[in-house]
Design a protein around this motif. Structure first.
Motif, PDB file in Angstrom:
ATOM      1  N   ASP A 154       0.800  -1.227   0.000  1.00 49.44           N
ATOM      2  CA  ASP A 154       0.000   0.000   0.000  1.00 49.44           C
ATOM      3  C   ASP A 154       0.835   1.280   0.000  1.00 49.44           C
ATOM      4  O   ASP A 154       0.564   2.199  -0.777  1.00 49.44           O
ATOM      5  CB  ASP A 154      -0.929   0.012   1.228  1.00 49.44           C
ATOM      6  N   ASP A 155       1.842   1.359   0.863  1.00 45.42           N
ATOM      7  CA  ASP A 155       2.667   2.573   0.953  1.00 45.42           C
ATOM      8  C   ASP A 155       3.332   2.882  -0.385  1.00 45.42           C
ATOM      9  O   ASP A 155       3.317   4.016  -0.848  1.00 45.42           O
ATOM     10  CB  ASP A 155       3.778   2.384   2.006  1.00 45.42           C
ATOM     11  N   ASP A 156       3.909   1.848  -0.997  1.00 40.46           N
ATOM     12  CA  ASP A 156       4.604   2.060  -2.266  1.00 40.46           C
ATOM     13  C   ASP A 156       3.611   2.363  -3.389  1.00 40.46           C
ATOM     14  O   ASP A 156       3.913   3.150  -4.293  1.00 40.46           O
ATOM     15  CB  ASP A 156       5.445   0.826  -2.636  1.00 40.46           C
ATOM     16  N   GLU A 157       2.426   1.769  -3.313  1.00 37.43           N
ATOM     17  CA  GLU A 157       1.384   2.060  -4.304  1.00 37.43           C
ATOM     18  C   GLU A 157       1.021   3.543  -4.253  1.00 37.43           C
ATOM     19  O   GLU A 157       0.803   4.168  -5.287  1.00 37.43           O
ATOM     20  CB  GLU A 157       0.116   1.234  -4.018  1.00 37.43           C
ATOM     21  N   ARG A 158       0.947   4.079  -3.042  1.00 33.48           N
ATOM     22  CA  ARG A 158       0.579   5.494  -2.910  1.00 33.48           C
ATOM     23  C   ARG A 158       1.646   6.395  -3.533  1.00 33.48           C
ATOM     24  O   ARG A 158       1.326   7.363  -4.214  1.00 33.48           O
ATOM     25  CB  ARG A 158       0.350   5.869  -1.439  1.00 33.48           C
ATOM     26  N   ALA A 159       2.914   6.069  -3.317  1.00 31.33           N
ATOM     27  CA  ALA A 159       4.002   6.860  -3.907  1.00 31.33           C
ATOM     28  C   ALA A 159       3.952   6.753  -5.432  1.00 31.33           C
ATOM     29  O   ALA A 159       4.138   7.746  -6.148  1.00 31.33           O
ATOM     30  CB  ALA A 159       5.353   6.368  -3.376  1.00 31.33           C
ATOM     31  N   GLN A 188       1.292   6.105  -7.267  1.00 30.83           N
ATOM     32  CA  GLN A 188       0.106   6.838  -7.715  1.00 30.83           C
ATOM     33  C   GLN A 188       0.382   8.342  -7.769  1.00 30.83           C
ATOM     34  O   GLN A 188      -0.088   9.032  -8.685  1.00 30.83           O
ATOM     35  CB  GLN A 188      -1.036   6.564  -6.723  1.00 30.83           C
ATOM     36  N   GLU A 189       1.158   8.828  -6.829  1.00 32.77           N
ATOM     37  CA  GLU A 189       1.528  10.251  -6.768  1.00 32.77           C
ATOM     38  C   GLU A 189       2.250  10.670  -8.058  1.00 32.77           C
ATOM     39  O   GLU A 189       1.959  11.717  -8.651  1.00 32.77           O
ATOM     40  CB  GLU A 189       2.424  10.468  -5.539  1.00 32.77           C
ATOM     41  N   THR A 211      -8.469  -1.212  -9.148  1.00 33.16           N
ATOM     42  CA  THR A 211      -7.085  -0.916  -8.777  1.00 33.16           C
ATOM     43  C   THR A 211      -6.649   0.399  -9.422  1.00 33.16           C
ATOM     44  O   THR A 211      -7.327   0.931 -10.299  1.00 33.16           O
ATOM     45  CB  THR A 211      -6.150  -2.020  -9.283  1.00 33.16           C
ATOM     46  N   ILE A 212      -5.490   0.897  -8.982  1.00 33.38           N
ATOM     47  CA  ILE A 212      -4.888   2.082  -9.597  1.00 33.38           C
ATOM     48  C   ILE A 212      -4.828   1.900 -11.115  1.00 33.38           C
ATOM     49  O   ILE A 212      -5.205   2.798 -11.876  1.00 33.38           O
ATOM     50  CB  ILE A 212      -3.441   2.267  -9.078  1.00 33.38           C
ATOM     51  N   HIS A 253      -6.821   4.184 -13.889  1.00 37.02           N
ATOM     52  CA  HIS A 253      -6.010   5.065 -14.727  1.00 37.02           C
ATOM     53  C   HIS A 253      -6.119   4.685 -16.208  1.00 37.02           C
ATOM     54  O   HIS A 253      -6.286   5.552 -17.077  1.00 37.02           O
ATOM     55  CB  HIS A 253      -4.554   5.020 -14.262  1.00 37.02           C
TER      56      HIS A 253
END
Lengths: 203, 203
Positions: free
Chosen positions: B73-78, B80-81, B134-135, B139
């Motif tokens: 999750d943490d890396d997914e957020r980065a 996505q940013e 998913t992201i 997207h």
């Protein structure tokens, strides 16, 4: 008395036992699936219901995913038979793009019919068919080769199209919760697959 | 003394504890991953190494897959940013097909960098991101909408392309066993993705 026959007897008997145990376990697993759902088919649950030791279940299937993999195998073979020698366009005798479209349609129906089992057969520690490739990969690769697309890396395209075909149910979509919804999803996916194949194959 | 503050104190302290436990468990899981590999990160193994009860691990993550889901999750957020506000063509400001190609390239690199974690986060009982998508799905769907393709069912195409992009590593391909092989696979997949996108987007 010929001692060599006695010496050979023990392993042969063990193999027969192994085959019997495996069949009994698969039959029991199918019963549990039909009456209790995939969640209840665990190593312990299956051993208990089959009246066999957990060690036996472990030796036959290796893991919980292995039970479902084995359940899938029989139906996969029947499916493969249709593709290899059934009537065209799923079987041989039609143009590659038509066969790709027919294969996708048949595979989507197969997957919907095996949604729970195929999901439960996924093993997070290794690919679906490490090394040898799945039925879909091998067949799609063969048809892409016949389609004369001018694509440099047909192996990679085959993997990506296999994922486009099988990935939605294995990874992203929930099981349709009634028969009408299943029919609609099946038709949408088949239409989508056809569009994808036509766009990839157009000259 | 205001009794209402005391009454409110207990749950607040428990929430702070929960956050602390979660952070401690994730840090411990990352250490175990780096030093022992994904196989060793089990509910029991993590609880023991973190010095917490198995019940706590269960409450925080629900399942073994949940541990890896949280790690991702943490890396997914980065990631996505970067997609939402990083430089073009990954970020906004380029043509839809160019953004699709750039997204695929970035996502393939992300997946290779998270091969073990992403695999272990798969949960055979439910889709990767049931309902919300998913992201990648969200997207890719957005970019397909901008690309004006004349495809009737863009939602289904988005799911199928997401599967073509993410499915190979999650389902079919083994982890490359050294850095050179990883680079080659990454490049082949990125080239394959580019070809797929160009064929789908051509007028």
């Amino acid at each position: 008395m010929d001692r060599s026959l006695v010496a050979l007897g023990a392993p042969r008997a063990e193999r027969a036992d192994a085959v019997r145990n495996r069949l009994h376990l698969l039959t029991t697993a199918r019963e549990m699936l039909a009456t209790q759902g995939a969640d209840k088919v665990t190593m312990d649950g299956l051993a208990e219901r089959a009246g066999l030791g957990k060690g036996t279940v472990f030796r036959r299937f290796g893991s919980r995913a292995g039970i479902f993999h084995a359940l899938l195998d029989d139906d996969e073979r029947a499916f493969q038979e249709q593709v290899l020698s059934g009537p065209a366009p799923l079987g041989p005798g039609a143009a590659p793009a038509d066969r790709l479209i027919a294969y996708g349609r048949a595979r989507i129906a197969f997957q919907l019919g095996h949604y729970d089992i195929a999901r439960a057969a996924l093993d997070g520690t290794r690919p679906i068919a490490a090394g040898e490739g799945t039925i879909s990969q091998v067949h799609i690769r063969m048809l892409l080769g016949l389609a004369d697309l001018g694509v440099a890396d047909l192996d990679m395209l085959a993997v990506q199209l296999t994922a486009a075909l099988e990935g939605p149910f294995l990874l992203y979509l929930s099981a349709p919760d009634h028969a009408d919804a299943a029919l609609r999803v099946e038709e949408r996916m088949a239409q989508g697959w056809e569009e994808l194949v036509l766009r990839i194959c157009r000259p």
